[in-house]
Design an enzyme around this catalytic site. Structure first.
Site, short mmCIF file in Angstrom:
data_model
loop_
_atom_site.label_atom_id
_atom_site.label_comp_id
_atom_site.label_asym_id
_atom_site.label_seq_id
_atom_site.Cartn_x
_atom_site.Cartn_y
_atom_site.Cartn_z
N ALA A 11 27.54 48.13 13.27
CA ALA A 11 28.71 48.97 13.34
C ALA A 11 28.89 48.91 15.02
O ALA A 11 29.34 49.74 15.59
CB ALA A 11 28.75 50.29 13.09
N GLY A 12 28.82 47.70 15.74
CA GLY A 12 29.11 47.34 16.88
C GLY A 12 30.35 46.94 17.05
O GLY A 12 31.16 47.05 16.14
N GLU A 170 26.68 45.69 37.38
CA GLU A 170 27.46 46.94 36.81
C GLU A 170 26.55 48.07 36.90
O GLU A 170 26.91 49.16 37.22
CB GLU A 170 27.79 46.61 35.64
CG GLU A 170 29.11 45.82 35.32
CD GLU A 170 29.86 45.92 34.34
OE1 GLU A 170 29.26 46.22 33.05
OE2 GLU A 170 31.15 45.57 34.32
N LYS A 378 39.54 47.48 34.68
CA LYS A 378 38.58 47.44 33.84
C LYS A 378 38.77 48.65 32.73
O LYS A 378 38.20 48.59 31.47
CB LYS A 378 37.16 47.63 34.55
CG LYS A 378 35.90 47.84 33.79
CD LYS A 378 35.25 46.61 33.57
CE LYS A 378 33.89 46.52 33.15
NZ LYS A 378 33.82 46.81 31.65
P1 FAD Z 1 26.72 45.55 19.26
O1 FAD Z 1 28.05 46.13 20.06
O2 FAD Z 1 25.37 45.76 20.37
O3 FAD Z 1 26.33 46.38 18.05
C1 FAD Z 1 25.21 46.02 17.34
C2 FAD Z 1 24.95 47.22 16.31
O4 FAD Z 1 24.17 47.01 15.31
C3 FAD Z 1 24.73 48.52 16.70
O5 FAD Z 1 25.57 49.62 16.28
C4 FAD Z 1 23.35 48.77 16.46
O6 FAD Z 1 23.06 50.24 16.54
C5 FAD Z 1 23.17 48.08 15.22
N1 FAD Z 1 21.93 47.73 14.56
C6 FAD Z 1 21.07 46.87 15.39
N2 FAD Z 1 19.96 46.65 14.79
C7 FAD Z 1 20.16 47.45 13.50
C8 FAD Z 1 19.34 47.22 12.28
N3 FAD Z 1 18.08 46.77 12.31
N4 FAD Z 1 19.83 48.03 11.32
C9 FAD Z 1 21.13 48.49 11.36
N5 FAD Z 1 21.84 48.61 12.40
C10 FAD Z 1 21.55 47.87 13.50
N6 FAD Z 1 30.85 42.38 27.06
C11 FAD Z 1 32.22 42.18 27.69
O7 FAD Z 1 33.05 41.58 27.01
N7 FAD Z 1 32.86 43.04 28.63
C12 FAD Z 1 32.06 43.93 29.38
O8 FAD Z 1 32.48 44.63 30.19
C13 FAD Z 1 30.50 44.13 28.83
N8 FAD Z 1 29.76 44.81 29.40
C14 FAD Z 1 28.37 45.05 29.10
C15 FAD Z 1 27.90 45.96 29.70
C16 FAD Z 1 26.31 46.41 29.41
C17 FAD Z 1 25.37 47.23 30.12
C18 FAD Z 1 25.75 45.43 28.38
C19 FAD Z 1 24.31 45.85 27.83
C20 FAD Z 1 26.49 44.42 27.63
C21 FAD Z 1 27.86 44.30 27.95
N9 FAD Z 1 28.93 43.33 27.50
C22 FAD Z 1 30.08 43.33 27.89
C23 FAD Z 1 28.22 42.41 26.28
C24 FAD Z 1 28.87 43.30 25.01
O9 FAD Z 1 28.19 44.68 25.04
C25 FAD Z 1 28.06 42.56 23.90
O10 FAD Z 1 28.44 41.05 23.98
C26 FAD Z 1 28.65 43.22 22.67
O11 FAD Z 1 27.98 44.51 22.46
C27 FAD Z 1 27.94 42.42 21.38
O12 FAD Z 1 28.86 42.98 20.16
P2 FAD Z 1 27.98 43.00 18.74
O13 FAD Z 1 28.84 43.64 17.66
O14 FAD Z 1 27.30 41.75 18.61
O15 FAD Z 1 26.63 43.91 19.25
P1 NAD Z 2 22.86 37.23 32.06
O1 NAD Z 2 22.29 36.33 31.44
O2 NAD Z 2 24.36 37.24 32.25
O3 NAD Z 2 22.36 37.42 33.38
C1 NAD Z 2 20.96 37.64 33.66
C2 NAD Z 2 20.41 37.31 35.22
O4 NAD Z 2 19.13 37.60 35.15
C3 NAD Z 2 20.82 35.89 35.61
O5 NAD Z 2 21.35 36.08 36.95
C4 NAD Z 2 19.21 35.54 35.52
O6 NAD Z 2 19.26 34.47 36.64
C5 NAD Z 2 18.55 36.55 36.20
N1 NAD Z 2 17.13 36.34 35.56
C6 NAD Z 2 16.33 35.77 34.57
N2 NAD Z 2 15.22 35.75 34.69
C7 NAD Z 2 14.78 36.41 35.54
C8 NAD Z 2 13.53 36.85 36.24
N3 NAD Z 2 12.46 36.43 35.85
N4 NAD Z 2 13.63 37.73 37.41
C9 NAD Z 2 14.92 37.82 38.02
N5 NAD Z 2 16.18 37.56 37.51
C10 NAD Z 2 16.03 36.71 36.34
O7 NAD Z 2 22.38 38.63 31.31
P2 NAD Z 2 23.21 40.19 31.40
O8 NAD Z 2 23.74 40.52 32.71
O9 NAD Z 2 22.33 40.95 30.64
O10 NAD Z 2 24.59 40.06 30.31
C11 NAD Z 2 24.30 39.54 28.94
C12 NAD Z 2 25.85 39.27 28.18
O11 NAD Z 2 26.69 40.39 28.52
C13 NAD Z 2 26.24 38.13 29.17
O12 NAD Z 2 27.03 37.39 28.19
C14 NAD Z 2 27.53 39.13 30.11
O13 NAD Z 2 28.44 38.05 30.36
C15 NAD Z 2 27.74 40.05 29.28
N6 NAD Z 2 28.17 41.24 30.09
C16 NAD Z 2 29.17 41.21 30.36
C17 NAD Z 2 29.86 42.11 31.34
C18 NAD Z 2 31.52 42.24 31.65
O14 NAD Z 2 32.06 41.49 31.28
N7 NAD Z 2 31.64 43.07 32.74
C19 NAD Z 2 29.13 43.25 31.93
C20 NAD Z 2 27.64 43.17 31.48
C21 NAD Z 2 27.44 42.15 30.54
#
Ligand code: FAD
Ligand code: NAD
Length: 404
Positions: A11-12, A170, A378
């Site tokens: 439920a993501g 972030e 944002k």
């Molecule tokens: P998720 O949203 O992670 O949901 C997965 C769901 O599956 C969760 O509810 C979890 O509890 C459930 N689940 C997992 N394993 C199991 C299991 N075994 N059994 C039952 N349930 C389970 N993307 C953007 O576009 N913009 C952003 O600003 C952005 N910011 C981010 C900031 C951070 C800190 C992070 C970590 C990621 C960010 N991303 C952003 C990336 C984005 O969050 C992911 O791409 C997105 O959450 C993926 O959606 P999803 O539905 O695949 O998984």
């Molecule tokens: P990422 O793959 O985007 O970045 C990972 C970074 O870690 C890279 O710069 C890489 O060079 C570095 N790295 C890899 N191995 C390393 C090592 N051994 N030592 C030091 N640095 C190393 O991964 P992320 O930041 O976790 O993001 C995951 C996904 O979530 C991406 O698709 C990103 O676009 C998305 N996301 C989006 C937002 C947003 O849109 N605001 C915010 C957070 C995440």
């Protein structure tokens, strides 16, 4: 004819988008819809860096699944998925086995450690609510213990962030807001705190617009954050991390807090279930089905899609996960009716990277934005995600309404 059973795992952003769209498109007699998630709440993964730093309470980041599903049409099962048996068309959970006619996998991501020794044991990962809560508490504990100790241990106030991708940057932005608050609360001189970001690539936010990256780096540096660029982390230990500074040169950094944000892979269930995969992600067909599995759709971070413009995978994002979810809902209706499925193509609107509450950088509809304007954008994006899933009620309950 028996009505089909659609089972949605996770439920993501992806899974919840499938279900909330599907419940608008079908009548209860058309299909049985079962949503399986390990918690009875959804969390905004895109806000987890805020909960991890402690700039937002974790309860603000999550909401009850019951509040956004139509219980007349969707049966929610709180359970942890343990495996998928595609031959027998059933999902094995810690509570029961659930049979399906059509399956949607939206189980999200795990932090990628690339096999680097010690990371799993000694580093934190911003992965879910529980992990975020632990990171926040751990950092606060280090500050409170430092303030109490006779002999000050500087490693308690050293925070290493591995990876300067979007997650790392972030999180650093939130730390820039949070560290001064912690210093004030625990009577600590801010000069005693060290926040260091270690990035393997030659630049921060590799591949992103250089002008925007420069803006982000100089803003974060002005807040006291240090960067070590082109220096991969090669090991984590109980004392901190080891980074590679040259051909045969290494440096050990003593830090009680190491947060690993160096990329993601798909959910390990993908590997366990025997799907062909790359780092637990399935290279999906044009209509988001798993190759060779006509009744299994993959959405979100478990799906791998190649961008034809540059022949590289689209980055896994919430933006794409939600679009895939809504698209899959339409395709499930088509499949149940025996109609043709539509191919999926993402509609990318841009990227905004927050740098704490009041600063950000971004590229939206091809325009570069920075500062307060980007921070405003944002929050609009964050609220929009709530609106799409739960309507205005959810925005009023959980939204970032302090947008100015
Ligand atoms: P998720 O949203 O992670 O949901 C997965 C769901 O599956 C969760 O509810 C979890 O509890 C459930 N689940 C997992 N394993 C199991 C299991 N075994 N059994 C039952 N349930 C389970 N993307 C953007 O576009 N913009 C952003 O600003 C952005 N910011 C981010 C900031 C951070 C800190 C992070 C970590 C990621 C960010 N991303 C952003 C990336 C984005 O969050 C992911 O791409 C997105 O959450 C993926 O959606 P999803 O539905 O695949 O998984
Ligand atoms: P990422 O793959 O985007 O970045 C990972 C970074 O870690 C890279 O710069 C890489 O060079 C570095 N790295 C890899 N191995 C390393 C090592 N051994 N030592 C030091 N640095 C190393 O991964 P992320 O930041 O976790 O993001 C995951 C996904 O979530 C991406 O698709 C990103 O676009 C998305 N996301 C989006 C937002 C947003 O849109 N605001 C915010 C957070 C995440």
């Amino acid at each position: 004819m028996k009505r089909p059973t659609v089972v949605v795992l996770g439920a993501g952003y992806g899974g919840l988008s499938v279900v909330t769209k599907l419940q608008k498109l079908v009548n209860p007699d058309d299909m049985d819809i079962i949503l399986v998630n390990k918690n009875d709440y959804h969390y905004e993964t895109t806000w987890l860096h805020e909960a991890s730093a402690g700039t937002m309470h974790h309860d603000k980041v999550r909401y009850d699944i019951d509040g956004v599903i139509n219980k007349g049409k969707v049966n929610f099962v709180k359970a942890t998925v343990e495996n998928i048996d595609t031959k027998a068309q059933k999902v094995i959970t810690d509570r029961s086995e659930i049979a399906y006619d059509y399956l949607v996998v939206g189980l999200g991501f795990e932090g990628e450690t690339f096999g680097i020794p010690g990371l799993k044991e000694h580093a934190f990962s911003i992965a879910n609510i529980k992990a975020a809560r632990q990171i926040r508490d751990h950092i606060e504990y280090q500050f409170s213990t430092y303030s109490l100790e006779e002999t000050k241990d500087p490693s308690r106030l050293t925070i290493v962030v591995g990876g300067a991708g979007f997650t790392g940057i972030e999180f650093l932005g939130e730390l820039a807001d949070r560290v001064p608050e912690l210093c004030e609360e625990y009577d600590i001189d801010p000069k005693a705190v060290r926040v260091l970001c270690v990035e393997a690539a030659p630049m921060v936010l590799p591949g992103f617009d250089k002008e925007l990256v420069d803006y982000a780096v100089s803003y974060l540096e002005s807040k006291g954050i240090e960067f070590s660029i082109g220096t991969p982390v090669v090991e984590a230990t109980p004392e901190g991390v080891k980074i590679k500074k040259g051909e045969d040169t290494f440096e050990e950094i003593k830090a009680q807090t190491v947060v690993w944000a160096a990329g993601v892979r798909g959910n390990p269930i993908i590997e366990k279930a025997g799907f062909e995969n790359m780092r637990a992600r399935i290279k999906v067909d044009a209509d988001l089905r798993a190759p060779g599995h006509n009744n299994v759709f993959i959405v979100g971070d478990c799906a791998l899609m190649i961008n034809p413009e540059n022949d590289r995978p689209y980055p896994p994002t919430a933006q794409i996960a939600m679009q895939q979810g809504a698209h899959t809902a339409h395709n499930l209706v088509a499949l149940a009716k025996g109609d043709e499925l539509e191919p999926f193509s993402p509609d990318l609107k841009g990227t905004v990277c927050s740098l704490g509450e009041k600063e950000a950088i971004g590229e939206v509809f091809g325009r570069k934005i920075t500062g307060k304007q980007a921070a405003f954008m944002k929050k609009v994006i964050d609220n929009r995600a709530l609106y799409i899933i739960g309507g205005p009620g959810l925005v009023f309950k959980k939204g970032k309404l302090n947008v100015l």
